[in-house]
Design a protein around this motif. Structure first.
Motif, PDB file in Angstrom:
ATOM      1  N   ARG A   1       0.840  -1.214   0.000  1.00 61.11           N
ATOM      2  CA  ARG A   1       0.000   0.000   0.000  1.00 61.11           C
ATOM      3  C   ARG A   1       0.867   1.254   0.000  1.00 61.11           C
ATOM      4  N   ARG A   2       1.939   1.247   0.799  1.00 63.90           N
ATOM      5  CA  ARG A   2       2.843   2.405   0.830  1.00 63.90           C
ATOM      6  C   ARG A   2       3.533   2.604  -0.522  1.00 63.90           C
ATOM      7  N   GLU A   3       3.928   1.509  -1.162  1.00 69.66           N
ATOM      8  CA  GLU A   3       4.565   1.606  -2.478  1.00 69.66           C
ATOM      9  C   GLU A   3       3.590   2.186  -3.510  1.00 69.66           C
ATOM     10  N   LYS A   4       2.331   1.754  -3.470  1.00 62.80           N
ATOM     11  CA  LYS A   4       1.321   2.287  -4.390  1.00 62.80           C
ATOM     12  C   LYS A   4       1.134   3.782  -4.169  1.00 62.80           C
ATOM     13  N   MET A   5       1.141   4.195  -2.900  1.00 67.75           N
ATOM     14  CA  MET A   5       0.961   5.616  -2.589  1.00 67.75           C
ATOM     15  C   MET A   5       2.145   6.437  -3.112  1.00 67.75           C
ATOM     16  N   LYS A   6       3.362   5.878  -3.021  1.00 68.92           N
ATOM     17  CA  LYS A   6       4.541   6.574  -3.543  1.00 68.92           C
ATOM     18  C   LYS A   6       4.444   6.749  -5.054  1.00 68.92           C
ATOM     19  N   VAL A   7       3.985   5.689  -5.731  1.00 64.56           N
ATOM     20  CA  VAL A   7       3.830   5.753  -7.190  1.00 64.56           C
ATOM     21  C   VAL A   7       2.799   6.805  -7.567  1.00 64.56           C
ATOM     22  N   LYS A   8       1.678   6.839  -6.846  1.00 64.40           N
ATOM     23  CA  LYS A   8       0.633   7.831  -7.130  1.00 64.40           C
ATOM     24  C   LYS A   8       1.143   9.240  -6.877  1.00 64.40           C
ATOM     25  N   ALA A   9       1.922   9.424  -5.818  1.00 63.50           N
ATOM     26  CA  ALA A   9       2.458  10.746  -5.501  1.00 63.50           C
ATOM     27  C   ALA A   9       3.422  11.218  -6.576  1.00 63.50           C
ATOM     28  N   LYS A  10       4.240  10.294  -7.099  1.00 67.04           N
ATOM     29  CA  LYS A  10       5.181  10.652  -8.174  1.00 67.04           C
ATOM     30  C   LYS A  10       4.426  10.980  -9.459  1.00 67.04           C
TER      31      LYS A  10
END
Length: 116
Positions: free
Chosen positions: A104-113
């Motif tokens: 979930r944290r990795e997905k959030m990082k991708v969305k933020a980028k």
């Protein structure tokens, strides 16, 4: 050391400074008791599914951390004593929940980028 996740809802009438101060206070409390913070998330102001203390919204925050189990009871006692907290929930994560939280944290990082 156990892996925990705490989600709490702060009163919506608090100012930004009061919210930051409250979050910092409890983060410092955990760190002083030997916790290692893994993730902190500010989910912002969200509408509640049902009124709590006659409020229809609240500021959601999440802490993910590792700490010994005896630290949780004093933490939750402080949550109960603090009128700024409307609700809180602390759960112990098993290996499956830990891997899900990492994804979930990795997905959030991708969305933020992607937004940047």
């Amino acid at each position: 050391m156990n892996h925990y996740e705490t989600v709490f809802i702060l009163n919506p009438v608090l100012s930004d400074d009061q919210i930051k101060e409250t979050v910092k206070k409890y983060e410092d409390m955990l760190v002083s008791k030997g916790a290692k913070m893994i993730a902190k998330e500010d989910w912002g102001l969200k509408k509640l599914a049902y009124p709590i203390q006659n409020k229809k919204s609240g500021f959601y925050h999440l802490f993910e951390f590792t700490v010994d189990g005896e630290v949780i009871e004093p933490l939750e006692l402080e949550f109960r004593r603090d009128e700024r907290f409307m609700r809180y929930l602390t759960v112990k994560l098993d290996k499956h929940a830990i891997s899900w939280a990492e994804r979930r944290r990795e997905k959030m990082k991708v969305k933020a980028k992607a937004k940047a």
